[in-house]
Design a protein around this motif. Structure first.
Motif, short mmCIF file in Angstrom:
data_model
loop_
_atom_site.label_atom_id
_atom_site.label_comp_id
_atom_site.label_asym_id
_atom_site.label_seq_id
_atom_site.Cartn_x
_atom_site.Cartn_y
_atom_site.Cartn_z
N HIS A 22 34.36 14.24 2.45
CA HIS A 22 33.44 13.43 3.25
C HIS A 22 32.03 14.01 3.15
CE1 HIS A 22 36.89 11.39 4.90
NE2 HIS A 22 37.34 12.48 5.46
N ALA A 70 36.68 25.66 9.55
CA ALA A 70 37.15 24.28 9.39
C ALA A 70 38.29 24.19 8.37
CB ALA A 70 35.99 23.38 8.97
N GLN A 71 38.14 24.89 7.24
CA GLN A 71 39.21 24.90 6.24
C GLN A 71 40.49 25.47 6.84
OE1 GLN A 71 39.19 23.49 3.35
NE2 GLN A 71 37.20 23.63 2.40
N ARG A 118 29.63 15.21 4.96
CA ARG A 118 29.36 15.76 6.29
C ARG A 118 28.73 17.13 6.12
NH1 ARG A 118 34.96 14.06 9.20
NH2 ARG A 118 34.62 11.84 9.11
N SER A 133 42.40 22.98 8.99
CA SER A 133 43.18 22.01 8.23
C SER A 133 44.48 22.62 7.71
CB SER A 133 42.37 21.45 7.06
OG SER A 133 41.47 20.46 7.51
N ARG A 171 40.04 21.23 1.85
CA ARG A 171 39.08 20.14 2.11
C ARG A 171 38.04 20.09 0.99
NH1 ARG A 171 36.96 20.41 8.37
NH2 ARG A 171 39.01 20.21 9.37
N PHE A 194 39.91 14.97 8.25
CA PHE A 194 40.28 15.34 6.89
C PHE A 194 41.80 15.40 6.75
CE2 PHE A 194 36.02 16.93 7.26
CZ PHE A 194 35.48 16.84 5.98
N ASP A 241 29.55 22.82 9.06
CA ASP A 241 30.49 22.47 10.14
C ASP A 241 31.85 22.03 9.62
OD1 ASP A 241 28.63 22.96 12.16
OD2 ASP A 241 27.90 20.89 12.16
N HIS A 242 31.87 21.27 8.54
CA HIS A 242 33.11 20.62 8.10
C HIS A 242 33.79 21.24 6.90
CE1 HIS A 242 32.69 17.44 11.05
NE2 HIS A 242 31.39 17.44 10.76
N TYR A 243 33.10 22.15 6.21
CA TYR A 243 33.70 22.81 5.05
C TYR A 243 33.66 24.33 5.18
CZ TYR A 243 33.75 18.23 2.88
OH TYR A 243 34.00 16.90 2.60
N ASP A 286 40.12 16.94 12.14
CA ASP A 286 38.67 16.72 12.08
C ASP A 286 38.34 15.57 11.11
OD1 ASP A 286 38.50 19.03 13.67
OD2 ASP A 286 38.04 20.31 11.95
#
Length: 141
Positions: free
Chosen positions: A65, A77-78, A67, A81, A57, A10, A71-73, A8
């Motif tokens: 980032h 999402a974690q 963001r 990654s 992340r 990261f 959505d991204h953290y 994603d």
């Protein structure tokens, strides 16, 4: 310090101790820490295991980032990654350990990819002690 494959957008930084080919152990830090929180644990395990300790992340030397955090953290999402890093390193039958937010990410990995794990060792999944840990507010932190 090595970094894992992009997931994603990261990249996770990580430390690796011990011997490749031995039982893999992945250790996940809490909030607001980083991989160095697990240094003494990793050193103790390094003689007998293949120990991988990533920065999640947004923490330590891993990518950060601007963001949408939802959505991204998020836990999902974690977990993507960390799972991507485990796959890139060829790890399976992982013993996953974590505390605080790391324990919650670990639980998400167990939910999403139980095929990668052999065991989990987790401690409180949210900051705080006592009855506070049972309320919803710490999870929003």
């Amino acid at each position: 310090m090595p970094t894992g494959a992009r997931v994603d957008g990261f990249t996770l930084s990580f430390d690796r101790l011990g011997s490749v080919g031995r039982t893999p152990v992945v250790l996940l830090h809490g909030w607001p820490g980083d991989r160095t929180d697990m240094a003494s644990v990793a050193e103790r395990l390094g003689d007998e295991f293949d120990v991988v300790v990533p920065d999640l992340r947004g923490f330590g030397a891993s990518d950060k980032h601007l963001r949408d955090p939802g959505d991204h953290y998020s836990l999902v999402a974690q977990a993507r990654s960390v799972t991507g890093l485990m796959e890139e390193l060829g790890l399976s039958r992982v013993v996953l350990g974590g505390y605080d937010i790391g324990s919650r990410v670990g639980q998400q990995i167990a939910k999403d990819r139980p095929d990668l794990l052999s065991a989990m060792v987790i401690t409180p999944p949210a900051p705080g002690v006592g009855s506070r840990i049972l309320s919803e507010d710490p999870f929003r932190e």
